[in-house]
Design an enzyme around this catalytic site. Structure first.
Site, PDB file in Angstrom:
ATOM      1  N   LYS A  14      38.550  43.434  31.368  1.00 48.07           N
ATOM      2  CA  LYS A  14      38.455  41.964  31.357  1.00 48.07           C
ATOM      3  C   LYS A  14      38.414  41.383  32.768  1.00 48.07           C
ATOM      4  CE  LYS A  14      42.226  41.519  28.857  1.00 48.07           C
ATOM      5  NZ  LYS A  14      42.661  42.862  28.459  1.00 48.07           N
ATOM      6  N   ARG A  89      46.927  35.841  23.386  1.00 47.80           N
ATOM      7  CA  ARG A  89      47.315  37.200  22.986  1.00 47.80           C
ATOM      8  C   ARG A  89      48.083  37.197  21.676  1.00 47.80           C
ATOM      9  NH1 ARG A  89      47.142  39.665  28.409  1.00 47.80           N
ATOM     10  NH2 ARG A  89      47.428  41.895  28.245  1.00 47.80           N
ATOM     11  N   ARG A 128      43.754  53.134  37.418  1.00 46.38           N
ATOM     12  CA  ARG A 128      44.023  51.854  38.084  1.00 46.38           C
ATOM     13  C   ARG A 128      45.392  51.887  38.770  1.00 46.38           C
ATOM     14  NH1 ARG A 128      43.637  46.408  34.592  1.00 46.38           N
ATOM     15  NH2 ARG A 128      45.715  46.976  33.879  1.00 46.38           N
ATOM     16  N   ARG A 134      50.638  48.643  40.147  1.00 47.97           N
ATOM     17  CA  ARG A 134      51.275  48.019  38.984  1.00 47.97           C
ATOM     18  C   ARG A 134      52.139  49.028  38.249  1.00 47.97           C
ATOM     19  NH1 ARG A 134      47.043  44.479  35.538  1.00 47.97           N
ATOM     20  NH2 ARG A 134      48.620  44.942  33.976  1.00 47.97           N
ATOM     21  N   ARG A 146      52.163  49.011  25.445  1.00 47.60           N
ATOM     22  CA  ARG A 146      51.223  47.891  25.592  1.00 47.60           C
ATOM     23  C   ARG A 146      50.102  47.998  24.563  1.00 47.60           C
ATOM     24  NH1 ARG A 146      49.729  48.630  31.612  1.00 47.60           N
ATOM     25  NH2 ARG A 146      48.223  46.964  31.300  1.00 47.60           N
TER      26      ARG A 146
END
Ligand code: ADP
Length: 190
Positions: A14, A89, A128, A134, A146
């Site tokens: 996204k 969400r 990532r 992160r 998640r």
């Protein structure tokens, strides 16, 4: 206004795709994840609160997220349109978004939903993590949570927009450019 909900599970792309869409269509990009991380970095009250949920892979409570997003929308009321990335969400968030957009005499134009299989998602998030720093990307059990939260609470938001005839599913596999071109084609067909 052109108001796009860019939707998909964690790791679907996204954020990456938002960059191409905002420049082509001159939209304001509102990423709830980015806004939370900005607040965490600045150690604001909102940031500290959000961090306690994000670190576990849970959603930040609706009341907080909705208020924060509404503030950002109102700050940009003269925009050409918005790209909502990571919001809504939950169905409650989708409902609230419809409410405050209609107060501005506008509405969601389309939900573009990026479909990516779970194996590919896990690989992208772990990759990532190597560059993003992160914590929620680095731990496989948090990633698993998640994705579980996405399936339970977030995936149903697709039905919310399908019921309004606004859902377009996009194949999220392949090169970044291929996916961007699929998104452009869907938007240009509106
Ligand atoms: P990703 O899509 O890769 O999971 P984001 O950067 O969009 O990452 O979000 C990171 C985290 O921020 C989420 O896992 C969640 O804890 C929190 N968050 C982001 N957007 C929302 C939202 N709309 N409602 C509740 N929590 C959110």
């Amino acid at each position: 206004m052109l108001n796009i909900v860019l939707f998909g599970p964690p790791g679907a792309g996204k954020g990456t795709q938002s960059d191409s869409l905002i420049s082509k269509y001159n939209l304001v990009h509102l990423s709830t994840g980015d806004i939370f991380r900005f607040n965490i970095k600045g150690a604001t009250e909102l940031g500290l609160m959000a961090k306690s949920f994000i670190d576990k892979g849970e959603l930040v409570p609706d009341s907080v997220t909705i208020k924060m997003l509404q503030t950002e929308v109102l700050k940009n009321s003269d925009a050409n349109g918005f790209i909502f990335d990571g919001f809504p969400r939950t169905n409650a968030q989708a409902d609230a978004l419809d409410g405050f957009l209609s107060q501005m005499n506008t509405s969601i134009s389309v939900m573009l939903s990026l479909d990516v299989n779970e194996e590919e998602l896990k690989n992208r998030l772990l990759k990532r993590a190597e560059v993003s720093g992160r914590a929620d990307d680095a731990d496989e059990s948090i990633i698993k949570n998640r994705i579980a939260v996405y399936n339970a609470e977030t995936a149903p938001v697709k039905d919310f927009y399908a019921a309004q005839n606004k859902l377009i599913s996009i194949d999220g596999h392949g090169s970044i450019t291929d996916i961007t071109n699929r998104l452009f084609k869907a938007i240009d067909s509106l």
